[in-house]
Design an enzyme around this catalytic site. Structure first.
Site, PDB file in Angstrom:
ATOM      1  N   LYS A   1      44.085  13.633  51.789  1.00  0.00           N
ATOM      2  CA  LYS A   1      43.902  12.221  52.158  1.00  0.00           C
ATOM      3  C   LYS A   1      44.697  11.311  51.227  1.00  0.00           C
ATOM      4  CE  LYS A   1      39.263  12.399  54.265  1.00  0.00           C
ATOM      5  NZ  LYS A   1      38.782  13.739  53.898  1.00  0.00           N
TER       6      LYS A   1
ATOM      7  N   GLY B   1      33.427  21.110  55.223  1.00  0.00           N
ATOM      8  CA  GLY B   1      32.223  21.288  54.431  1.00  0.00           C
ATOM      9  C   GLY B   1      32.093  20.332  53.262  1.00  0.00           C
TER      10      GLY B   1
ATOM     11  N   MET C   1      32.003  16.572  51.104  1.00  0.00           N
ATOM     12  CA  MET C   1      31.117  15.418  51.221  1.00  0.00           C
ATOM     13  C   MET C   1      31.663  14.423  52.236  1.00  0.00           C
ATOM     14  SD  MET C   1      29.718  12.811  48.294  1.00  0.00           S
ATOM     15  CE  MET C   1      30.661  11.362  48.753  1.00  0.00           C
TER      16      MET C   1
ATOM     17  N   ARG D   1      47.105  12.865  58.833  1.00  0.00           N
ATOM     18  CA  ARG D   1      47.332  14.235  58.368  1.00  0.00           C
ATOM     19  C   ARG D   1      47.956  15.011  59.501  1.00  0.00           C
ATOM     20  NH1 ARG D   1      40.968  16.130  58.262  1.00  0.00           N
ATOM     21  NH2 ARG D   1      40.532  15.680  60.451  1.00  0.00           N
TER      22      ARG D   1
ATOM     23  N   HIS E   1      33.065  15.720  64.962  1.00  0.00           N
ATOM     24  CA  HIS E   1      32.960  16.780  63.961  1.00  0.00           C
ATOM     25  C   HIS E   1      32.978  18.156  64.615  1.00  0.00           C
ATOM     26  CE1 HIS E   1      30.622  19.587  61.383  1.00  0.00           C
ATOM     27  NE2 HIS E   1      31.263  18.983  60.398  1.00  0.00           N
TER      28      HIS E   1
ATOM     29  N   SER F   1      53.047  57.471  54.242  1.00  0.00           N
ATOM     30  CA  SER F   1      52.307  56.495  55.029  1.00  0.00           C
ATOM     31  C   SER F   1      51.020  56.203  54.275  1.00  0.00           C
ATOM     32  CB  SER F   1      51.992  57.020  56.427  1.00  0.00           C
ATOM     33  OG  SER F   1      51.289  56.051  57.165  1.00  0.00           O
TER      34      SER F   1
ATOM     35  N   CYS G   1      49.292  52.848  57.671  1.00  0.00           N
ATOM     36  CA  CYS G   1      48.617  53.141  58.932  1.00  0.00           C
ATOM     37  C   CYS G   1      47.116  52.844  58.876  1.00  0.00           C
ATOM     38  CB  CYS G   1      48.827  54.592  59.349  1.00  0.00           C
ATOM     39  SG  CYS G   1      48.246  55.806  58.150  1.00  0.00           S
TER      40      CYS G   1
ATOM     41  N   TYR H   1      57.514  49.888  57.822  1.00  0.00           N
ATOM     42  CA  TYR H   1      56.762  49.575  59.039  1.00  0.00           C
ATOM     43  C   TYR H   1      55.280  49.462  58.729  1.00  0.00           C
ATOM     44  CZ  TYR H   1      55.323  54.512  59.237  1.00  0.00           C
ATOM     45  OH  TYR H   1      54.778  55.735  58.955  1.00  0.00           O
TER      46      TYR H   1
END
Length: 891
Positions: A24, A102, A104, A338, A454, A775, A843, A863
């Site tokens: 802000k 969350g 204030m 924002r 909200h 792997s 993997c 990969y």
């Protein structure tokens, strides 16, 4: 810290100081630099918050800086805080670097006291109603957010005042009504705090600022940070801004605007406006708003000025902007901007639009979307072919299709979700105290509020389905009524976050259009066009290949349609379940070579057929087959059941010699901790012929398909190796069989290992001498690295570790970079030092986790491999990793 500057005037900062000034504060400073109409004010930095939280008091020098900036603000405004005749009032707002629902809530009208109410009325041209309305708002906000007075007591008192007046709208309360309400609010405040509402304006300001600092560690803020993986040590800034008033009458008001639709991404004018209201009224959804376009009729001059500012801000930020504004007697003021939160669909559409408009590059578009958003787009949507009748309709605030049991409190949502139930959280309007329930719920339904409420903003940020403003709902404690029909807690609801429709009962679902696109179907939609544009660039940009974990030809074929470039893990133990389990049991428990060979002979053709299906589905692409790696107990009869059966038979004189022998064999093989016992390479070395049978099946399947003109590329992976000698022994056997079977066929077979034992990672240089590839099996590597049995600990105490902040996220969900990640980095570096052409992949389930993919890119793997459904997610994140350098933070 000596010499630290803790307070910045809005004219001193800019948008790139988010970590210091919060989102802000940085954006207020940026709008001030752009010459936009921003009320004067100043920002107390996040470093001041960090110091306060560390010591429990303001750092040295902060109070003096605040005094200095407050004096400057008073000079600018020509008014003094606490002046009874002409008071300066300010708002106090939190502002972390990342938007955090969350945190204030805002406190407006700070500085107003019994002594200055008349002065405020005089400022407003004798408007007593306005002054007392502002005072009751201050006591209500201050009591609830600063002093933890139960907010519902204020709300109930306001509702009673309206009811006594015979109205449902607070605008119909006159000055006398509001003055009486102020008196009642003061009594509520004193009852819960033990002292009177503060009449010293500087004390109000100090208490409000300290409450902002403390709110950083409030339960709901911690919960949201954990959900969004926001670092816990950033702290929040405090913004002190001179008040402008939207509640001065019909020529005043407040609103929220978006430069594009945050739900769909469509271009146009989107937002909500409330005349004669203050800012929190819009976000809280206390009164239903009017569409922003209506402002053109109410105040054409302000409307045109707002449109010009919206265009300027979007051009400056090169993105969707979320804007809060107030009109005070025809004068437009900008209170916040924002880069706006958006749904997954909007994120892709807007990114593609901005590319087409020449505003951003494809690389930037790739940075602005995420694998988590793509996964949301792949979820099913409602199948409305049977035309179910809607129970009611609200505003589609966050798309998706969600069904679940109706619950009417955040606490109940958390309780039922913990029991495995899908729930829909139903509220009049949500507030930050509902955050835990919103996270737990599959969807959110509110009777009040619009796309900027909200509920809508938080739901979009978390990817939850949300319908707002279903104002036909008459909500009681544990039920609601609509059009004469009552829906009680536990009744199933289905909500459509795109259309806003609400249905009673579960509605069937159908595949999303994005999944249809990945399946290769022709889909004509702007969303699919946007996804296609960005996915093509991700594929062209990424260095990491993406394979799939698949054990059947069907799964392999689907994964290939989703873009998989091979199989990174075929778990052969999955092929031995069902009817084949008996054969494996016979093999493991066989006491003679003849019995063992019979079992192996029966398994060989079955395995060969399995591999033919896999190699055919992945023709031309690598297929990594892990030799059997079961915890032994999964393929043996239950010791407990066998023991009971034998004991009962003996008791009855009906003892079965074969069953008794089986019990003796199972007892010999029984393990206290099967996950660390006779499995993987150990099983292959102890049971002669087991691995040989599998290797022969792999080689024969490859030769068969090569004979058909296909191009199989098998890779044999030896599991659970901890010492190079284990791999050398198995490799020698494998090479002999492969050489015998594939001779003259042109088939090449690689032999490598799965790095899943910490010792293997630490001796990777030795193991690389005998391996064509590594792997990383990150599931077992995490279990053994942490000393956790995943099956036992996740439900037992992980919740507590997350609550305490020991984990930001489960290490089984996202790779533990510092510990397990370091093992991977060591193994990669030492393996490549010995064998520069060593192929490296992963993997474990982390192969499909967006944040983990960035780490694997950074470490230099070749990969990742993941489940078929997550292949597109991994492709996208691999592309993002290439353009962000491994930094996965897209906020």
């Amino acid at each position: 810290m000596a010499g630290e500057k803790y307070v910045y005037d809005f004219s001193e900062g800019h948008k790139d100081l988010k970590e210091l000034l919060g989102g802000k504060g940085a954006n207020l400073a940026e709008m001030t630099r752009l010459g936009l109409p921003v009320p004067a004010g100043f920002t107390v930095t996040t470093r001041a918050c960090q110091a306060y939280l560390a010591t429990g008091q303001n750092p040295d020098g902060l109070d003096a800086e605040i005094d200095e900036h407050l004096a400057a603000l008073e000079r600018t405004m020509g008014r003094r805080l606490g002046d009874a005749e002409d008071p300066l009032l300010v708002s106090v707002r939190s502002g972390a670097a990342f938007s955090m629902p969350g945190m204030m809530e805002t406190v407006l009208n700070v500085g107003l006291t019994d002594a200055s109410v008349a002065g405020l009325a005089a400022q407003a041209g004798g408007n007593d109603r306005f002054a007392w309305d502002s005072y009751r708002r201050l006591i209500q906000m201050f009591g609830k957010t600063v002093c933890d007075v139960p907010g519902e007591e204020f709300s109930d008192a306001l509702e009673e005042a309206k009811k006594a007046k015979g109205t449902t709208d607070d605008l119909h309360l006159d000055a006398a009504d509001l003055r009486a309400l102020v008196d009642r609010f003061k009594r509520i405040f004193a009852k819960h705090t033990g002292y009177d509402f503060p009449q010293d304006p500087r004390e109000q300001l100090r208490l409000a600022m300290e409450a902002v600092f403390r709110s950083w560690n409030a339960e709901r803020a911690v919960l949201y940070r954990r959900q969004e993986r926001i670092p816990a040590d950033l702290g929040t800034a405090v913004n002190v801004c001179s008040m402008v008033f939207g509640n001065l009458g019909a020529d005043s008001g407040t609103g929220v605007a978006f430069t594009r639709d945050p739900a769909s991404g469509a271009q146009g004018i989107y937002g909500d406006y409330l005349s004669n209201a203050q800012g929190e009224d819009v976000v809280a959804g206390i009164r239903n708003t009017v569409p922003l376009e209506d402002l053109q009729r109410l105040d054409a001059k302000s409307y045109e000025e707002l449109l010009a500012i919206m265009a300027k801000l979007e051009g400056h930020y090169r993105d969707l902007c979320d804007i809060e504004f107030t009109i005070e007697r025809g004068k437009l003021w900008m209170l916040q901007t924002r880069v706006g939160k958006r749904t997954a669909a909007a994120a892709f559409r807007i990114a593609a639009q901005l590319v087409n408009e020449g505003v951003i590059t494809l690389d930037e578009a790739l940075r602005r979307v995420s694998g988590a958003q793509l996964a949301q787009l792949m979820f099913p949507r409602f199948d409305l072919s049977d035309e179910p009748a809607a129970l009611t309709k609200g505003i589609g605030a966050s798309p998706g299709a969600a069904s679940g049991k109706a619950v009417f409190s955040a606490q109940r949502a958390v309780e039922l979700a913990a029991e495995g139930e899908d729930v829909i959280l139903v509220r009049r309007e949500t507030n930050p105290e509902d955050l835990a329930g919103m996270i737990a719920a599959r969807g959110i339904l509110t009777a009040r509020g619009g796309k900027t409420s909200h509920a809508a903003v938080v739901a979009r940020g978390m990817g939850r389905t949300c319908v707002c403003g279903a104002d036909e709902l008459e909500i009681a404690r544990d039920r609601f009524t609509v059009d004469g029909q009552t829906v009680a807690e536990g009744d199933v609801l289905s909500i459509d976050g795109t259309t806003g429709r609400v249905y009673l009962g579960a509605v069937p679902v159908q595949p999303s259009e994005v999944v249809q696109y990945f399946e290769g179907d022709e889909v004509d939609s702007t969303l699919v066009e946007a996804v296609d544009t960005i996915m093509r660039h991700a594929d062209a940009t990424r260095r990491l290949a993406v394979r799939t974990n698949a054990d059947t030809g069907e799964d392999a074929a689907r994964a290939r349609r989703f873009g998989a470039e091979g199989i990174g893990l075929c778990r052969t133990e999955h092929m031995f379940l069902g009817d084949r389990k008996e054969l494996v049991e016979r093999l493991i428990l066989s006491s003679t070579e003849s019995a063992r060979n019979d079992a192996l002979a029966a398994l060989l053709p079955l395995q060969r057929a399995d591999f033919v299906d896999l190699f055919r589905a992945m023709d031309g692409l690598p297929v990594t087959v892990r030799l059997i790696d079961p915890p032994l107990h999964e393929f043996l009869p239950s010791l407990e059941e066998l023991a009971v059966n034998v004991a009962v038979a003996r008791e009855r004189g009906e003892e079965n010699a074969e069953e008794a022998q089986l019990l003796d064999a199972v007892r010999r093989m029984h393990e206290q901790n099967p996950m660390l016992g006779l499995r993987g390479v150990r099983l292959g070395l102890v049971i002669p012929g087991l691995f040989a049978m599998q290797v022969r099946a792999i080689a024969e399947a490859a030769v068969q398909l090569a004979g058909e003109g296909l191009h199989p590329r098998p890779e044999i992976m030896v599991p659970l190796v901890g010492a190079v000698q284990e791999l050398e022994m198995v490799r020698q056997e494998c090479e002999q069989i492969v050489a015998e079977v594939v001779a003259g066929s042109g088939v090449e077979v690689l032999i490598g290992t799965m790095i899943e034992v910490p010792r293997a990672a630490l001796t990777a240089g030795q193991i690389a001498e005998a391996a064509d590839f590594f792997s990383f099996g990150t599931n077992d590597l995490t279990q053994m690295g942490w000393g956790f049995s995943r099956d036992d600990v996740e439900g037992a105490f992980f919740w507590r570790y997350l609550e305490l902040g020991i984990f930001g996220i489960s290490p089984f969900e996202s790779i533990d970079r510092d510990g397990v990640g370091r093992l991977i980095r060591i193994a990669a570096e030492e393996g490549r030092a010995v064998r520069p052409d060593l192929k490296l992949g992963v993997c474990g389930e982390h192969g499909g986790d967006p944040e983990s993919v960035h780490f694997f890119h950074e470490v230099g793997l070749d990969y990742v491999s993941c489940s078929p459904f997550r292949v597109p997610v991994a492709r996208l994140e691999a592309g993002r990793a290439a353009v962000t350098g491994g930094d996965s933070d897209s906020r």
